[in-house]
Design a protein around this motif. Structure first.
Motif, PDB file in Angstrom:
ATOM      1  N   ALA A 221       0.799  -1.174  -0.040  1.00 31.63           N
ATOM      2  CA  ALA A 221       0.066  -0.166   0.179  1.00 31.63           C
ATOM      3  C   ALA A 221       0.828   1.315  -0.022  1.00 31.63           C
ATOM      4  O   ALA A 221       1.805   1.372   0.808  1.00 31.63           O
ATOM      5  CB  ALA A 221      -1.020  -0.134   1.182  1.00 31.63           C
ATOM      6  N   ASP A 222       0.770   2.115  -1.057  1.00 27.27           N
ATOM      7  CA  ASP A 222       1.202   3.310  -0.988  1.00 27.27           C
ATOM      8  C   ASP A 222       0.633   4.387  -0.089  1.00 27.27           C
ATOM      9  O   ASP A 222       1.181   5.646   0.144  1.00 27.27           O
ATOM     10  CB  ASP A 222       1.532   3.961  -2.480  1.00 27.27           C
ATOM     11  N   GLU A 241       4.642   7.369   2.555  1.00 23.92           N
ATOM     12  CA  GLU A 241       6.059   7.829   2.623  1.00 23.92           C
ATOM     13  C   GLU A 241       6.698   8.664   3.633  1.00 23.92           C
ATOM     14  O   GLU A 241       6.027   9.678   4.171  1.00 23.92           O
ATOM     15  CB  GLU A 241       6.274   8.587   1.306  1.00 23.92           C
ATOM     16  N   GLY A 242       7.666   8.194   4.382  1.00 23.53           N
ATOM     17  CA  GLY A 242       8.347   8.977   5.481  1.00 23.53           C
ATOM     18  C   GLY A 242       7.434   9.011   6.711  1.00 23.53           C
ATOM     19  O   GLY A 242       7.763   9.555   7.473  1.00 23.53           O
ATOM     20  N   THR A 243       6.676   7.909   6.689  1.00 22.72           N
ATOM     21  CA  THR A 243       5.731   7.910   7.954  1.00 22.72           C
ATOM     22  C   THR A 243       5.999   6.519   8.584  1.00 22.72           C
ATOM     23  O   THR A 243       6.495   5.424   7.896  1.00 22.72           O
ATOM     24  CB  THR A 243       4.120   8.041   7.647  1.00 22.72           C
ATOM     25  N   HIS A 272      -5.454   0.751  11.611  1.00 26.90           N
ATOM     26  CA  HIS A 272      -5.661   1.624  10.247  1.00 26.90           C
ATOM     27  C   HIS A 272      -5.955   1.007   9.205  1.00 26.90           C
ATOM     28  O   HIS A 272      -5.354  -0.110   8.805  1.00 26.90           O
ATOM     29  CB  HIS A 272      -4.347   2.693  10.108  1.00 26.90           C
ATOM     30  N   ASN A 273      -6.496   1.476   8.242  1.00 24.35           N
ATOM     31  CA  ASN A 273      -6.923   1.108   6.754  1.00 24.35           C
ATOM     32  C   ASN A 273      -5.675   1.441   5.713  1.00 24.35           C
ATOM     33  O   ASN A 273      -5.577   2.628   5.671  1.00 24.35           O
ATOM     34  CB  ASN A 273      -8.168   1.421   6.413  1.00 24.35           C
ATOM     35  N   PHE A 274      -5.210   0.626   5.291  1.00 27.82           N
ATOM     36  CA  PHE A 274      -4.326   0.756   3.909  1.00 27.82           C
ATOM     37  C   PHE A 274      -5.083   0.554   2.799  1.00 27.82           C
ATOM     38  O   PHE A 274      -6.016  -0.212   2.776  1.00 27.82           O
ATOM     39  CB  PHE A 274      -3.222  -0.172   4.239  1.00 27.82           C
ATOM     40  N   VAL A 275      -4.579   1.357   1.970  1.00 26.80           N
ATOM     41  CA  VAL A 275      -5.110   1.593   0.574  1.00 26.80           C
ATOM     42  C   VAL A 275      -4.378   0.840  -0.171  1.00 26.80           C
ATOM     43  O   VAL A 275      -3.304   0.886  -0.859  1.00 26.80           O
ATOM     44  CB  VAL A 275      -5.420   2.991   0.033  1.00 26.80           C
ATOM     45  N   LEU A 276      -4.889  -0.643  -0.689  1.00 28.52           N
ATOM     46  CA  LEU A 276      -4.058  -1.529  -1.414  1.00 28.52           C
ATOM     47  C   LEU A 276      -3.721  -1.059  -2.866  1.00 28.52           C
ATOM     48  O   LEU A 276      -4.589  -0.425  -3.451  1.00 28.52           O
ATOM     49  CB  LEU A 276      -4.680  -2.787  -1.387  1.00 28.52           C
TER      50      LEU A 276
END
Length: 371
Positions: A221-222, A241-243, A272-276
């Motif tokens: 997931a980006d 990115e960066g988290t 948390h929900n990740f956007v695949l």
């Protein structure tokens, strides 16, 4: 009384060995209203899975480590009585709507629907008595190279405040390659919202064997959906990115879980929900988890647009199998689903199901060992 159905499916797997598929059934007790509940065991020679038709719960998953030692890697209970009072959703089918709906209400076709506010002011996991607390009709199934269980339930119009008579089928299939396939289907006679998942808690070292902070996780997931203090998505799709939420390369769960980050503070860790990445509706790799000491590997494939990564932040002291106390962060969940609060977020993928349409979702938990 134990009934044994042995399905002699001669499957040639690695090295020419033969694995017989096996399905057993035994009584698991009765609910308060007298409904009979059963426990089904699916085996394929390498993996053993126990599922009950009370809530469609995954009760156990037994898999070997790199030295051949078998452990149950799913948190849960020993008895139906304990599941009847469960508040952690151990292993259950979650619906009608998995995750949270803000303020327990949504509007569909100009009509506002009010749901139970069972998580502060919000609605969580289908309400007071969601699908994880229902007795499902069970049918044993078999196929080439697999054995399984089909569960069916009809959620009546108005149940937990949701519109429409919803007919749901969830099929568990254990494949010879170590994959546990979960196929979800549903139809409705009135426009409604639906978001189904399974809430299995995993510890690849073995259920109750310490925390999972050393597990190495990859999530494809980006972006993820940041939340407010009530764990309701803000509507933003934020770059990882960066988290501390960047799991695009394998990272130990504990590496950044205590980082100074507002989102980690809100969730008391990861919740948390990740956007695949990839196209929703196509089966693709969503996540991979490795437990380095045992070598056990869990891969999650799904057709869903998102996956909820939860690190057992509220588990502290929950007593499970064998009376053992499951510690905080003693398990993780990877719940493939649509995004939380989608009915109130027009920019999120829709969770509306209408008459004549068919809801479909497939998720695969694949178990293996890294030598």
């Amino acid at each position: 009384m134990r009934r044994l159905v042995t399905i002699l499916l001669a499957m040639l797997i690695g090295g020419g060995s033969v694995a017989a598929q096996e399905l057993t059934k035994r009584s698991f007790g009765r609910t308060a209203d007298g409904s009979e509940v059963d426990l089904y065991t699916l085996k394929n020679g390498r993996v053993e899975v126990e599922i009950t038709n009370y809530g469609g719960r995954i009760v156990a998953v037994r898999v070997p480590d790199r030295s051949g030692r078998v452990e149950d890697i799913v948190l849960g209970y020993d008895s139906l009585a304990e599941y009847l009072s469960d508040r952690a959703y151990f292993g259950g089918i979650i619906g009608r709507y998995a995750n949270r709906i803000a303020r327990g209400r949504f509007t569909l076709d100009g009509v506002e629907y009010k749901l139970a506010q069972n998580d502060g002011e919000n609605h969580l996991h289908g309400g007071i008595e969601g699908f994880d607390k229902k007795v499902w009709r069970a049918e044993e199934i078999k196929g080439k190279g697999e054995v399984g269980l089909r569960l069916s339930y009809v959620s009546r119009d108005g149940e937990e405040g949701y519109p429409g008579n919803l007919t749901v089928n969830v099929t568990y299939r254990l494949r010879a390659d170590g994959g546990l396939v979960i196929d979800y289907e549903a139809t409705t006679d009135k426009a409604t919202v639906i978001n189904l998942t399974n809430h299995a808690y995993f510890n690849l070292a073995g259920a109750g064997h310490g925390d999972v902070l050393g597990h190495e996780v990859m999530i494809a997931a980006d972006r993820f959906t940041p939340v407010d203090r009530g764990l309701i998505p803000t509507g933003e799709l934020r770059s990882v990115e960066g988290t501390p939420f960047d799991f695009r390369r394998p990272m130990r769960i504990g590496a950044r879980i205590e980082a100074r980050d507002e989102q980690l503070e809100f969730g008391r860790g990861y919740d948390h929900n990740f956007v695949l990445n990839g196209r929703s509706g196509t089966l693709r790799l969503a996540a991979r988890v490795v437990e380095p000491r045992s070598g056990r590997v869990l891969e999650v494939y799904t057709t869903e647009p998102g996956i909820q990564f939860y690190t057992g932040n509220f588990l502290d002291g929950v007593r499970g199998k064998g009376g053992q106390a499951y510690q905080r962060r003693g398990a993780f969940c990877l719940e493939a689903q649509h995004f939380p609060d989608s009915p109130n977020k027009p920019n999120f993928p829709s969770t509306v199901l209408r008459p004549g349409q068919r809801y479909r979702q497939t998720t695969v938990y694949k178990f293996s060992v890294r030598k």
